[in-house]
Design a protein around this motif. Sequence first.
Motif, mmCIF file in Angstrom:
data_model
loop_
_atom_site.group_PDB
_atom_site.id
_atom_site.type_symbol
_atom_site.label_atom_id
_atom_site.label_comp_id
_atom_site.label_asym_id
_atom_site.label_seq_id
_atom_site.Cartn_x
_atom_site.Cartn_y
_atom_site.Cartn_z
ATOM 1 N N GLY A 212 36.928 40.943 46.803
ATOM 2 C CA GLY A 212 37.782 39.967 46.121
ATOM 3 C C GLY A 212 38.975 39.584 46.979
ATOM 4 N N ALA A 213 39.693 40.589 47.483
ATOM 5 C CA ALA A 213 40.891 40.325 48.291
ATOM 6 C C ALA A 213 40.513 39.651 49.612
ATOM 7 N N LEU A 214 39.464 40.128 50.253
ATOM 8 C CA LEU A 214 39.059 39.605 51.563
ATOM 9 C C LEU A 214 38.634 38.144 51.476
ATOM 10 N N VAL A 215 37.777 37.825 50.521
ATOM 11 C CA VAL A 215 37.265 36.460 50.422
ATOM 12 C C VAL A 215 38.390 35.517 49.991
ATOM 13 N N ALA A 216 39.268 35.985 49.100
ATOM 14 C CA ALA A 216 40.408 35.150 48.682
ATOM 15 C C ALA A 216 41.309 34.828 49.867
ATOM 16 N N MET A 217 41.417 35.756 50.817
ATOM 17 C CA MET A 217 42.217 35.537 52.031
ATOM 18 C C MET A 217 41.460 34.675 53.047
ATOM 19 N N ARG A 218 40.238 34.253 52.721
ATOM 20 C CA ARG A 218 39.355 33.541 53.661
ATOM 21 C C ARG A 218 39.044 34.418 54.890
ATOM 22 N N GLY A 219 39.057 35.713 54.667
ATOM 23 C CA GLY A 219 38.707 36.642 55.745
ATOM 24 C C GLY A 219 37.201 36.825 55.841
ATOM 25 N N SER A 220 36.463 36.220 54.944
ATOM 26 C CA SER A 220 34.996 36.238 54.968
ATOM 27 C C SER A 220 34.524 35.010 54.214
ATOM 28 N N PRO A 221 33.542 34.295 54.752
ATOM 29 C CA PRO A 221 33.054 33.120 54.029
ATOM 30 C C PRO A 221 32.178 33.479 52.850
ATOM 31 N N ASP A 227 27.581 44.854 40.621
ATOM 32 C CA ASP A 227 28.094 44.702 39.261
ATOM 33 C C ASP A 227 27.246 45.539 38.311
ATOM 34 N N ILE A 228 27.863 46.567 37.736
ATOM 35 C CA ILE A 228 27.167 47.344 36.701
ATOM 36 C C ILE A 228 27.909 47.238 35.369
ATOM 37 N N GLY A 229 29.168 46.777 35.442
ATOM 38 C CA GLY A 229 29.947 46.647 34.205
ATOM 39 C C GLY A 229 30.964 45.521 34.349
ATOM 40 N N GLY A 230 30.784 44.742 35.434
ATOM 41 C CA GLY A 230 31.714 43.642 35.685
ATOM 42 C C GLY A 230 32.231 43.609 37.116
ATOM 43 N N SER A 231 31.722 44.451 37.968
ATOM 44 C CA SER A 231 32.327 44.696 39.280
ATOM 45 C C SER A 231 32.251 43.556 40.276
ATOM 46 N N VAL A 232 31.404 42.553 40.026
ATOM 47 C CA VAL A 232 31.478 41.314 40.809
ATOM 48 C C VAL A 232 32.429 40.343 40.110
ATOM 49 N N ARG A 233 32.305 40.277 38.787
ATOM 50 C CA ARG A 233 33.023 39.234 38.051
ATOM 51 C C ARG A 233 34.514 39.501 37.899
ATOM 52 N N ILE A 234 34.885 40.778 37.730
ATOM 53 C CA ILE A 234 36.318 41.086 37.561
ATOM 54 C C ILE A 234 37.090 40.679 38.821
ATOM 55 N N PRO A 235 36.704 41.137 40.010
ATOM 56 C CA PRO A 235 37.444 40.684 41.201
ATOM 57 C C PRO A 235 37.295 39.188 41.457
ATOM 58 N N SER A 236 36.186 38.590 41.042
ATOM 59 C CA SER A 236 36.038 37.138 41.237
ATOM 60 C C SER A 236 37.095 36.384 40.438
ATOM 61 N N VAL A 237 37.222 36.708 39.142
ATOM 62 C CA VAL A 237 38.216 35.960 38.350
ATOM 63 C C VAL A 237 39.646 36.373 38.713
ATOM 64 N N PHE A 238 39.849 37.619 39.120
ATOM 65 C CA PHE A 238 41.204 38.054 39.496
ATOM 66 C C PHE A 238 41.640 37.417 40.822
ATOM 67 N N CYS A 239 40.690 36.999 41.637
ATOM 68 C CA CYS A 239 41.025 36.478 42.965
ATOM 69 C C CYS A 239 40.651 35.005 43.140
ATOM 70 N N GLY A 240 40.311 34.342 42.027
ATOM 71 C CA GLY A 240 40.050 32.895 42.106
ATOM 72 C C GLY A 240 38.749 32.517 42.783
ATOM 73 N N LEU A 241 37.703 33.347 42.646
ATOM 74 C CA LEU A 241 36.441 33.120 43.360
ATOM 75 C C LEU A 241 35.290 32.789 42.414
ATOM 76 N N TYR A 242 34.202 32.361 43.028
ATOM 77 C CA TYR A 242 32.914 32.234 42.358
ATOM 78 C C TYR A 242 32.134 33.523 42.620
ATOM 79 N N GLY A 243 31.523 34.078 41.579
ATOM 80 C CA GLY A 243 30.774 35.328 41.779
ATOM 81 C C GLY A 243 29.637 35.431 40.789
ATOM 82 N N LEU A 244 28.467 35.706 41.302
ATOM 83 C CA LEU A 244 27.274 35.747 40.446
ATOM 84 C C LEU A 244 26.844 37.180 40.143
#
Lengths: 567, 567
Positions: A212-221, A227-244
Motif C-alpha cells: 500500500g505505502a510503496l505503490v502510493a509512493m509510485r515506488g512500484s507500478p 487477502d484473507i480478511g481484507g489484506s489487499v483491500r484495507i491498504p488499497s483504500v487507506f492508500c488511495g489505490l485500486y486493489g482486487l
Amino acid sequence: MAAKDWQKLCAERKEQQLQSIPKEWLIQTPPESQGNVLDVPETCGLLTDRELEITNTVDVDALLGKLALGEWSSVEVTTAFYKRAIIAQQVTNCLTEIFVEQALARARVVDEHLKQTGKTIGPLHGLPISLKDQFSMKGKDTIMGYAGWIGKPAEQDCVLVEMLYDLGAVPFVRTNVPQTLMWGETYNHVFGRTTNPYNRYMTPGGSSGGEGALVAMRGSPLGVGTDIGGSVRIPSVFCGLYGLRPSYERLPYQGAMNSQLGQESISSVLGPMTVTPAGVRRFTRAIIDAKPWNRDPLAVRKPWNQREYELEEHGHGIGMCFAIMWDNDVVKPHPPLIRAMEITKAALEAAGHKVIDWIPHRHLEIYQNTERIFGADGGHDFRADCELSGEPLIQTMSPTEDAHEYALDQPLAKVLLGEPEHISAFKLWQLHKEKRDLRKSHLDYWEATKAVTGTGRPVDAIINPAVASIACPHGTNSDAFYTTMCNSLDLTTYAFPVTFADKELDVKPPPHQFRNHEDEAIYHLYDAEIFHGLPVGLQLIGRTLEEEGVIAMTELVDRALKAHKVA
Amino acid sequence: MAAKDWQKLCAERKEQQLQSIPKEWLIQTPPESQGNVLDVPETCGLLTDRELEITNTVDVDALLGKLALGEWSSVEVTTAFYKRAIIAQQVTNCLTEIFVEQALARARVVDEHLKQTGKTIGPLHGLPISLKDQFSMKGKDTIMGYAGWIGKPAEQDCVLVEMLYDLGAVPFVRTNVPQTLMWGETYNHVFGRTTNPYNRYMTPGGSSGGEGALVAMRGSPLGVGTDIGGSVRIPSVFCGLYGLRPSYERLPYQGAMNSQLGQESISSVLGPMTVTPAGVRRFTRAIIDAKPWNRDPLAVRKPWNQREYELEEHGHGIGMCFAIMWDNDVVKPHPPLIRAMEITKAALEAAGHKVIDWIPHRHLEIYQNTERIFGADGGHDFRADCELSGEPLIQTMSPTEDAHEYALDQPLAKVLLGEPEHISAFKLWQLHKEKRDLRKSHLDYWEATKAVTGTGRPVDAIINPAVASIACPHGTNSDAFYTTMCNSLDLTTYAFPVTFADKELDVKPPPHQFRNHEDEAIYHLYDAEIFHGLPVGLQLIGRTLEEEGVIAMTELVDRALKAHKVA
C-alpha cells in the motif's frame, strides 16, 4: 534460542537490509514530524527528470507500451522504480527484501530478448513488480514478519514468481507485513512498522501494508498483495489505490508462504494493487491467460471470459442496477465514507444507472463464523512460529499502549467470541456447515433482489466501504467487518478510490445508538481535523469467480466517477 | 430410543416401501439361486412391447428426441421406466423412495406444457431420472441408510432436484446406499442389500450401488450418484455403465444430504450414470448451462466450454497420447482388467493414437493422506447418526462373517493406519498441507510427461482400472486405491465399460510378490469361473475441472473401442 537473541537477530537482519541499499540512493529524509511524504520523490533530488517521468506514468498499459516498443528499456524503468522504492523505504519503511543487482540483471535479460528477437517475452514485458513478503523467491528468505523465519532461503520460486518471469516481468522488491498477517496494519519485530505516505501518523493498513505505502509512493507500478480478511483491500483504500480480491484459487497461490498454511476453509487469495485500474486488469488477465492450473493444482481451470468482461450478464453495462450498503448494521462508517457513497451514487445515476439501498443480511453471523474458523487452532500456528525464535506474539499494533482512549485494537471478536478455542476437526466441520448455510442464505437473498431492480436481474453489484474508517492512527484499525464478508462468502471484490476526506464537508455527526463496543469506539475515533486529506475508497462486490465482470463493473464505476467530477 | 426398536422401525419402513408399489406391478420373481436377472424385464410379462421398446432405448439423446417431438409422452416413458424400475427392485433391491403417483403427476404437467406451448420445458424435457438416496425432495425422507433418519421429511428440494424440474426432467425414484456411504458396496439396516443384476451373488458396488443395479436393468435411463472415494465409478464399472466423477463443485451439491457434512477437504461430488455416453454429456451440459452457481454458492462459475469439448488443447482429438497405468504398485488388477487395458490400447493405436505406460506416482501416500482426512473425526459423525436410533455401526459388508477365507472387508487402512483418530483442526490443516504437496507433486509429474509423448503436450489422459477387481462377491470389495486418487487430487474421471470377463481368456496367473495384505487377498479372490461374464470397465482420468475434455476423450475412446470390435 535463548531469550532476547531474537532481538539481536532482528537488529542484524534490519542492518543487513540497510546495507543492501546502494549508498548513493540514501537521501536526506524529512523530519519525523512531517506527515505527508508523497512529494519526497519529486523533491529529494535522487531521481532524474526521465526517472520522474517514468515513475509518474501511473498507467500500467502505457508503461508496458513504452517497454514493448523499446522506448524505455526495462533496465531504466526498473532502475527508476527501484530508486523511488528506496525513497519510499526511507520515509515509510515499506520494504523487506531488497535485491537491486538481481533485478537489474533480470531487466538486462529482458532487454536483450527484445533486442535480439524484436519480440516481447510476454504481456508483462519488462515491468517491475513488487511482491508482498510471502511470495518466495529461490535463494531468498521469506521472513513474513517472523524472527524465526530469518535465514531460511527458499529452495525455489513460488508459482506466481515463476509465471511472472515467463510473462516477462521483473520482480524487484518485496514488501512489509504484520507478524501473523492477521492484522489490518503493518508491524513486525524484524522490519518494524510501515507508515502511510499520506500521513505517517496513520497506518497504511495491512496486511499488505508495505505494498500500500510503496505503490502510493509510485515506488512500484504494480504490487501483489494477499487477502484473507481484507489484506489487499484495507491498504488499497487507506492508500488511495485500486486493489482486487479475486475468488479462491483464481490466481495461483501455490508455493507462497502463509500463516496457518493448510487452513482451507477460508482461503487467502492474491491480488494486484495499482494506481490506475489498467494494471489490475492487465495483471489478472495475463496470469489467467497463462493457465495457472498447469502449475498450481488448486488453481481454477476457468479461462478469461471476455463475454463476462463485456458484461453480457449485466445488460452489457447499460442501465444497470447497483446497490449501496450505507451501513452493515455492525459498525457505522465514518462521514467521509458516507460522502464517498453519495458521490458514487450520483455519478452512477448521472451515467444512467439505477442505485438502490442494500439492506445488510446476517453480517454479524458471517463475521462470527469466520473468526471462529480463523481461531480454530487456538492460535497454535502463530505461537509455534514465534517459538522458533522466542519472540513474543504481538498483541497490539499500538506504538504506545495508552495512545488512545478507546482500545480499538482489542478486536470485537474477543468481546463477542472470547479467546480462540483450539477445536477438533469435527467441530470445524460443523463450522463449515454453518458457513455453507450462510453462503446459501446470502446468495438466495441476493438473487431475490431481482424483484426490485427493474432490470429483470438481481442487483448487479454491491458498493460499500471496505473499512468503517479511512486510514487511521497506528493501533486503531481493528475493523474487518466489511471486508471479511467477501472472504467468507468468496465474493470477488474490487477496492477503488473515490475522493479525499475534507474537514469542511465531513463533519462529525452526533452519536448514534451504538450497537456494540467497536461501533462506539469507531465513532469516537473520528475527528474531521485529523483525517483531513486522506484518501477515501470503497469496494465493489460481485459474485464468486466473477473476476471478469467485477473488473469491468469497477472500471465502469471509475469512469462514471471521473466523468461526474469533470461535469 | 430403546434397544431393538431400530429393528422394528426398519422393518416398518421396509414394509411401507413394499406398500408403495402398485400391486399389479408385482411379478413372479426368479428363484434366489438365479444369478443373472437382466432378462427378467423381457420375460416377466409386465412390460408391454411399447414399454420394452421405450426402456430398451438406451441412448438418452434418442429418448429426449422422441419426448421433444411428443412421439412418446413423458407419462408413457415414465410409466415404462417406473415399471421396469419396480421389476429391478424385486430382483436386486435397488430402490429406497418409491412415489409413482407424484412422478406421473409431474410427467402430466410436462406433457401438458408441450401440448399447450409446443415447446419443451428444457433440455431434459420429460426424462425420468433416478436419484441416489441423498438428493432431498420436499416432503420425503432422505434416509440415506440410517434408521435414525426415518421419518424426517425434507423441507425443500435440494438444488439438483430444483434444477431438474426447471430443465423439464421427471425425478421418479430414489436408490439404495450403504450405511455411512463409505463402502464400495450397498447394504444398510433399513432397506437391506442391493445385488448385481449380472450376478446376484456379486455386489453392484457402492456407494451409488442402487443406481448401478437400476440403470444396468434399464430401470432408469439416467441415474445420479455421488462420489467421494469412487462411489459413482465403482458401481459403474461393476454394472457395465458409463459414470462421470466431475471435479469438486462443478455440479450443484447444495441441499443434498451426506455423511460427514461439513468435511470440505475432499468433497463428495455428484455425477451421472448411464448405459451410453450420450446421457452423461447431456446431463452434465444441461446442468452447467443452467448456471448452478446462481443457486449453489459453492458451484464453480465456469460455463460449458465448447472449445475444451472439441479437444482444442488435446490436438483436436487427432494423434493424441494416452497413458495406461497397468498397476498402481499397491494392488495388482485382476486378469480381465489387464485384458481390457490391452483391448483399449490396441483400439487407440488402431485409431492413430499413441499409448504409453504410466508409471504410478506416490499412490500409497495419496491414499494414506485421504484416509486420514476421512477419519479425522474418529468416526464421530457415523456413530452420532447411528445413535439416533440405536442401530449398530456396520462393520462388514459380508452377509456371513466366515464367507471368505480372506477378510477383504478389513480395509487396508486399518492395517496401515490403525483406527481413525479424532484429530484437532490444527492437525487437519497439516494433512491439508501434505495433500497440497502431493497434488503439486502429481501435477508436476504429469506435466513432465511432455518430454516423452511426442505430441508437444503432456499425456492427454490416463487410463486405468477403477477397481482392482471386477464385481465381486458381497463383502469382498475393499479396494478404493484406484478411485481415491482422483478424489484426493480432484481429477475429473470417467468410468466406461470395455468388455466382459471370459474364463477362457482371463486365466489366473501365478502369484506375484505381494506388496501388502490386500494385494495378496485380491489375488486370491480371483477365480476365472466365478467372475465369468461380468462387465469389465476402466476409468479415464483428466485434469481438475476438465469435464468437457474428459467427456470428449472418453467418447473418443469409446468410439475407438467400438470401431475396433467391429474391425
